[in-house]
Motif scaffolding. Structure first.
Motif, PDB file in Angstrom:
ATOM      1  N   GLN A  67     -28.504   5.923 -14.086  1.00 54.48           N
ATOM      2  CA  GLN A  67     -27.603   6.568 -13.752  1.00 54.48           C
ATOM      3  C   GLN A  67     -28.360   7.831 -13.133  1.00 54.48           C
ATOM      4  O   GLN A  67     -27.659   8.236 -12.256  1.00 54.48           O
ATOM      5  N   LEU A  68     -29.788   8.304 -14.549  1.00 55.77           N
ATOM      6  CA  LEU A  68     -30.461   9.596 -13.190  1.00 55.77           C
ATOM      7  C   LEU A  68     -31.023   8.563 -12.184  1.00 55.77           C
ATOM      8  O   LEU A  68     -30.848   9.564 -11.401  1.00 55.77           O
ATOM      9  N   ASN A  69     -31.621   7.929 -12.195  1.00 58.35           N
ATOM     10  CA  ASN A  69     -32.543   7.004 -11.094  1.00 58.35           C
ATOM     11  C   ASN A  69     -31.275   7.290 -10.252  1.00 58.35           C
ATOM     12  O   ASN A  69     -31.280   7.528  -8.596  1.00 58.35           O
ATOM     13  N   LEU A  70     -30.429   7.023 -10.317  1.00 60.79           N
ATOM     14  CA  LEU A  70     -29.517   6.529  -8.909  1.00 60.79           C
ATOM     15  C   LEU A  70     -28.555   8.168  -8.380  1.00 60.79           C
ATOM     16  O   LEU A  70     -28.018   7.863  -7.415  1.00 60.79           O
ATOM     17  N   THR A  71     -28.674   8.920  -9.299  1.00 62.80           N
ATOM     18  CA  THR A  71     -27.686   9.907  -9.057  1.00 62.80           C
ATOM     19  C   THR A  71     -28.587  11.676  -8.813  1.00 62.80           C
ATOM     20  O   THR A  71     -27.689  12.363  -8.273  1.00 62.80           O
ATOM     21  N   LEU A  72     -30.085  11.686  -8.718  1.00 62.85           N
ATOM     22  CA  LEU A  72     -30.655  12.226  -8.898  1.00 62.85           C
ATOM     23  C   LEU A  72     -31.852  12.489  -8.152  1.00 62.85           C
ATOM     24  O   LEU A  72     -32.342  11.337  -8.412  1.00 62.85           O
ATOM     25  N   PRO A  73     -31.454  13.612  -7.378  1.00 58.50           N
ATOM     26  CA  PRO A  73     -33.147  13.251  -6.726  1.00 58.50           C
ATOM     27  C   PRO A  73     -34.231  14.028  -7.403  1.00 58.50           C
ATOM     28  O   PRO A  73     -33.976  14.656  -8.370  1.00 58.50           O
ATOM     29  N   ARG A  74     -35.649  13.970  -7.021  1.00 57.61           N
ATOM     30  CA  ARG A  74     -36.578  14.029  -7.770  1.00 57.61           C
ATOM     31  C   ARG A  74     -37.585  15.291  -6.722  1.00 57.61           C
ATOM     32  O   ARG A  74     -37.801  15.450  -5.678  1.00 57.61           O
ATOM     33  N   ASP A  75     -38.263  15.860  -7.941  1.00 57.98           N
ATOM     34  CA  ASP A  75     -38.888  17.288  -6.724  1.00 57.98           C
ATOM     35  C   ASP A  75     -39.977  16.360  -6.782  1.00 57.98           C
ATOM     36  O   ASP A  75     -40.126  15.443  -6.072  1.00 57.98           O
ATOM     37  N   ALA A  76     -41.463  17.378  -6.269  1.00 61.89           N
ATOM     38  CA  ALA A  76     -42.567  16.894  -5.247  1.00 61.89           C
ATOM     39  C   ALA A  76     -43.483  16.522  -6.795  1.00 61.89           C
ATOM     40  O   ALA A  76     -44.335  16.333  -6.219  1.00 61.89           O
ATOM     41  N   ASP A  77     -43.199  16.738  -7.679  1.00 64.89           N
ATOM     42  CA  ASP A  77     -43.667  16.124  -9.244  1.00 64.89           C
ATOM     43  C   ASP A  77     -43.246  14.383  -9.756  1.00 64.89           C
ATOM     44  O   ASP A  77     -43.674  14.753 -10.596  1.00 64.89           O
ATOM     45  N   TYR A  86     -26.929  13.926  -5.489  1.00 62.35           N
ATOM     46  CA  TYR A  86     -26.660  12.734  -4.819  1.00 62.35           C
ATOM     47  C   TYR A  86     -24.753  13.450  -4.589  1.00 62.35           C
ATOM     48  O   TYR A  86     -24.026  13.456  -5.790  1.00 62.35           O
ATOM     49  N   SER A  87     -24.419  13.541  -3.549  1.00 63.16           N
ATOM     50  CA  SER A  87     -23.153  13.912  -3.593  1.00 63.16           C
ATOM     51  C   SER A  87     -22.604  12.165  -3.881  1.00 63.16           C
ATOM     52  O   SER A  87     -23.208  11.240  -3.091  1.00 63.16           O
ATOM     53  N   PRO A  88     -21.329  12.501  -4.671  1.00 63.24           N
ATOM     54  CA  PRO A  88     -20.229  11.695  -5.167  1.00 63.24           C
ATOM     55  C   PRO A  88     -20.488  10.200  -3.935  1.00 63.24           C
ATOM     56  O   PRO A  88     -19.486  10.891  -2.252  1.00 63.24           O
ATOM     57  N   VAL A  89     -19.874   9.686  -3.531  1.00 60.90           N
ATOM     58  CA  VAL A  89     -19.278   8.487  -2.795  1.00 60.90           C
ATOM     59  C   VAL A  89     -18.137   7.529  -3.962  1.00 60.90           C
ATOM     60  O   VAL A  89     -17.959   7.317  -4.828  1.00 60.90           O
ATOM     61  N   ASP A  90     -17.623   6.816  -2.675  1.00 59.20           N
ATOM     62  CA  ASP A  90     -15.887   5.740  -2.972  1.00 59.20           C
ATOM     63  C   ASP A  90     -16.516   4.901  -3.232  1.00 59.20           C
ATOM     64  O   ASP A  90     -16.657   3.550  -2.678  1.00 59.20           O
ATOM     65  N   TRP A  91     -17.982   4.309  -3.552  1.00 58.61           N
ATOM     66  CA  TRP A  91     -18.694   2.666  -2.872  1.00 58.61           C
ATOM     67  C   TRP A  91     -18.757   2.871  -4.595  1.00 58.61           C
ATOM     68  O   TRP A  91     -18.684   2.979  -5.318  1.00 58.61           O
ATOM     69  N   THR A 104     -27.234  15.545  -0.595  1.00 56.50           N
ATOM     70  CA  THR A 104     -27.399  16.079  -1.409  1.00 56.50           C
ATOM     71  C   THR A 104     -26.907  17.519  -1.516  1.00 56.50           C
ATOM     72  O   THR A 104     -26.215  18.067  -0.570  1.00 56.50           O
ATOM     73  N   GLU A 105     -26.243  17.860  -2.908  1.00 56.58           N
ATOM     74  CA  GLU A 105     -24.943  19.168  -2.917  1.00 56.58           C
ATOM     75  C   GLU A 105     -25.581  19.472  -4.504  1.00 56.58           C
ATOM     76  O   GLU A 105     -26.553  19.197  -5.337  1.00 56.58           O
ATOM     77  N   LYS A 106     -25.437  21.303  -4.243  1.00 56.61           N
ATOM     78  CA  LYS A 106     -25.474  21.712  -6.235  1.00 56.61           C
ATOM     79  C   LYS A 106     -24.269  20.908  -6.704  1.00 56.61           C
ATOM     80  O   LYS A 106     -23.147  20.733  -6.660  1.00 56.61           O
ATOM     81  N   CYS A 107     -25.135  21.212  -7.991  1.00 54.04           N
ATOM     82  CA  CYS A 107     -23.980  20.936  -9.148  1.00 54.04           C
ATOM     83  C   CYS A 107     -22.603  21.391  -9.235  1.00 54.04           C
ATOM     84  O   CYS A 107     -22.145  22.359  -9.563  1.00 54.04           O
ATOM     85  N   SER A 108     -22.110  20.379  -8.808  1.00 54.42           N
ATOM     86  CA  SER A 108     -20.304  20.676  -8.986  1.00 54.42           C
ATOM     87  C   SER A 108     -19.237  19.786 -10.115  1.00 54.42           C
ATOM     88  O   SER A 108     -18.541  20.509 -10.198  1.00 54.42           O
ATOM     89  N   SER A 109     -20.034  19.163 -11.501  1.00 55.62           N
ATOM     90  CA  SER A 109     -19.244  19.617 -12.510  1.00 55.62           C
ATOM     91  C   SER A 109     -20.005  19.689 -13.664  1.00 55.62           C
ATOM     92  O   SER A 109     -19.958  19.009 -14.774  1.00 55.62           O
ATOM     93  N   GLY A 110     -21.146  21.142 -13.397  1.00 59.05           N
ATOM     94  CA  GLY A 110     -21.181  21.138 -14.487  1.00 59.05           C
ATOM     95  C   GLY A 110     -22.876  20.775 -14.865  1.00 59.05           C
ATOM     96  O   GLY A 110     -23.045  19.890 -14.313  1.00 59.05           O
TER      97      GLY A 110
END
Length: 548
Positions: A67-77, A86-91, A104-110
């Motif tokens: 879940q984290l791999n698919l929905t969260l970007p990573r920083d330089a480290d 990552y912004s939610p999609v209807d796929w 990407t977007e800021k955290c919208s659901s906590g």
């Protein structure tokens, strides 16, 4: 010496009555440190990331790592970003896995806190990312409460008395302190903390006035600073209490509820005899003086009490006298500056305890422990070197240490913590000096107003101190440079103040000199330890004590 001064000498400088009063003063001081620094332990530094449970609707069998791999970007480290997703999609899940997400977007659901075990202010009210600054802002709101308390309770204590203001402050601290544990929103939490801060100011200033006005001149530093040592012990207790209780609501109850046990003060706490006399309440003053003498097993000569009745008239003083009268203006402005810079460096170091690189509980324990020798040592500094040199020297030391810290690399946490501890030692001693010094410089009739004004200046610095920490986003050395340069300037200004060591308290503002200036003028004509001090319209002799 005024009639009340002679009677207080007959009652005893530091008998059983005064010792009992100091003991009563120690009890609330143990609790004050809790409210000053408890929030440091309620906002732990925890890893977190955006709540991306939206993907569970199309992939209910995904592991947490998938879940984290698919929905969260990573920083330089290569670590997951804590404040973006990552912004939610209807796929469908297959399309997400095949093509990946880019927008990407800021955290919208906590946020999710994977390592959190007990509720904390950080996890319950999401004090992270864009809301991270609310932590420092709430500390400033608490300091605003200290400011309002100094502004309200200082003059109120001069108007209605020391005892009722202390009782009101204790009640407010217990009520709103426990109430904080049940707040539903963070803004309500900040409002309650503001009221608690106001009550802390009321307690500290009123205890100072009672100790100063009941205890003899040679024992005054000891009486005031013993209560300050209890504040240091309270910081050590806080370190242990917060280590054992990680749930912030339970911790708040454990730290606030003991205040209700102090309601017995209603029956045992005396009013200040000096204050009663300045307000013309002579009969009440006689009763409390006779009670004090009885407890001390002393006898007041009847003639002295009669002199009090015919010599002392009700006096009035105005808050404006602090700036209107020339002999008080210099004292007021310089002491307000000293309190301001002292508070700035004290809270600048204390609230930065989480950023020194070592364990927060051990650092807080060390910060509390080092205050005890700092405040005890201040007793001897005040007697050996006088008030002026002690105040200036400790301010200069605390400022210089902070300036040195700015040149220490971040990868040297032990060196930084040791220097910060030395700075806390000096700042604590300086704060204790300021309490004793200020109480001796201002006349009884406006003593609480004067100390209250100085305390207001300190609280303004307390409000600013957490906000100055936000400047570290530009350079890590900027906040510490500010915390260091201010007390150096304030310490130099303190050399312009008069000395008060061995001086009797002045009760009114009619004279052209403070007690300190009278003492300095008298020093030129003193012989064999006998010093003449001008009090009102009389010149009187007393023995200048330099021992305990």
């Amino acid at each position: 010496m005024s009639g009340i001064g002679e009677i207080l000498k007959a009652v005893g400088d530091f008998g059983t009555f005064q010792k009992r009063l100091v003991l009563f003063s120690m009890l609330p001081c143990l609790n004050l440190a809790f409210h000053q620094f408890c929030q440091l332990f309620m906002v732990p530094n925890l890893p977190h990331y955006c709540n991306t449970s939206w993907i569970r609707a199309v992939g209910p069998n995904l592991t947490e790592e998938e879940q984290l791999n698919l929905t969260l970007p990573r920083d330089a480290d290569g670590a997951y970003e804590q404040c973006s997703m990552y912004s939610p999609v209807d796929w469908d899940l297959g399309s997400i896995v095949a093509y990946g997400l880019n927008a990407t977007e800021k955290c919208s659901s906590g946020w999710v806190y994977p390592s959190a075990q007990q509720p904390s202010l950080l996890t319950e009210f999401d004090l992270v990312c864009d809301r991270k600054d609310l932590n420092d802002i709430s500390q400033s709101v608490y300091m605003l409460g200290l400011f309002l308390g100094a502004m309200i309770f200082g003059p109120l204590s001069d108007r209605i008395g020391r005892r009722p203001v202390l009782l009101i402050s204790i009640f407010l601290q217990g009520l709103f302190g426990v109430g904080i544990a049940f707040v539903p929103h963070f803004y309500v939490y900040m409002a309650f903390r503001c009221v608690v801060g106001a009550s802390v100011s009321g307690i500290t200033m009123t205890l100072l006035a009672l100790a100063t006005e009941w205890v003899g001149v040679s024992y005054r530093p000891r009486a005031v600073l013993i209560t300050h040592c209890c504040f240091a012990i309270g910081q050590m207790i806080l370190a242990g209490l917060s280590y054992g209780i990680r749930n912030w609501r339970l911790l708040e109850i454990a730290g606030s509820a003991p205040m209700f046990a102090l309601f017995f003060f209603v029956w045992v706490l005396p009013e200040s005899a000096r204050w009663l006399v300045t307000k013309g309440k002579i009969e009440e003053a006689k009763k409390v003086l006779q009670k004090a003498a009885s407890i001390n097993k002393r006898t007041i000569p009847p003639g002295l009490l009669e002199q009090l009745k015919c010599e002392t008239q009700a006096k009035s003083g105005s808050f404006l006298d602090l700036l209107r009268k020339k002999h008080l203006r210099k004292v007021t402005l310089i002491m307000s500056c000293a309190w301001f810079v002292n508070s700035l460096v004290y809270y600048g170091l204390s609230l930065n305890v989480t950023n020194f690189g070592l364990d927060i509980y051990l650092t807080q324990l060390a910060f509390g422990a080092v205050e005890i020798p700092g405040r005890v040592g201040c007793i001897f500094l005040l007697q050996w070197f006088g008030r002026r040199k002690s105040q200036a020297g400790t301010l200069l030391l605390s400022g210089l240490v902070c300036l040195i810290i700015t040149g220490i690399p971040e990868d040297q946490p032990v060196a930084i913590t040791v220097l910060a501890t030395i700075g806390k030692f000096a700042a604590s001693a300086s704060f204790s000096s300021a309490y004793v010094y200020s109480a001796e410089l201002f006349p009884t009739i406006i003593r609480q107003s004067g100390v209250g004004l100085c305390s207001m200046a300190a609280r303004v610095a307390g409000i600013i101190a957490p906000l100055i920490r936000l400047l570290e986003q530009y350079h890590r050395a900027v906040p510490m440079a500010v915390f260091g340069s201010a007390p150096v300037l304030g310490g130099l200004l303190c050399f312009l103040l008069p000395e008060t060591r061995g001086a009797e308290l002045v009760d009114d503002t009619r004279g052209g000199h403070t007690a300190a200036e009278a003492c300095e003028n008298a020093n030129s004509s003193s012989e064999n330890g006998q010093v003449k001090v001008k009090d009102g319209d009389q010149d009187n002799e007393y023995t200048k004590t330099t021992y305990f």
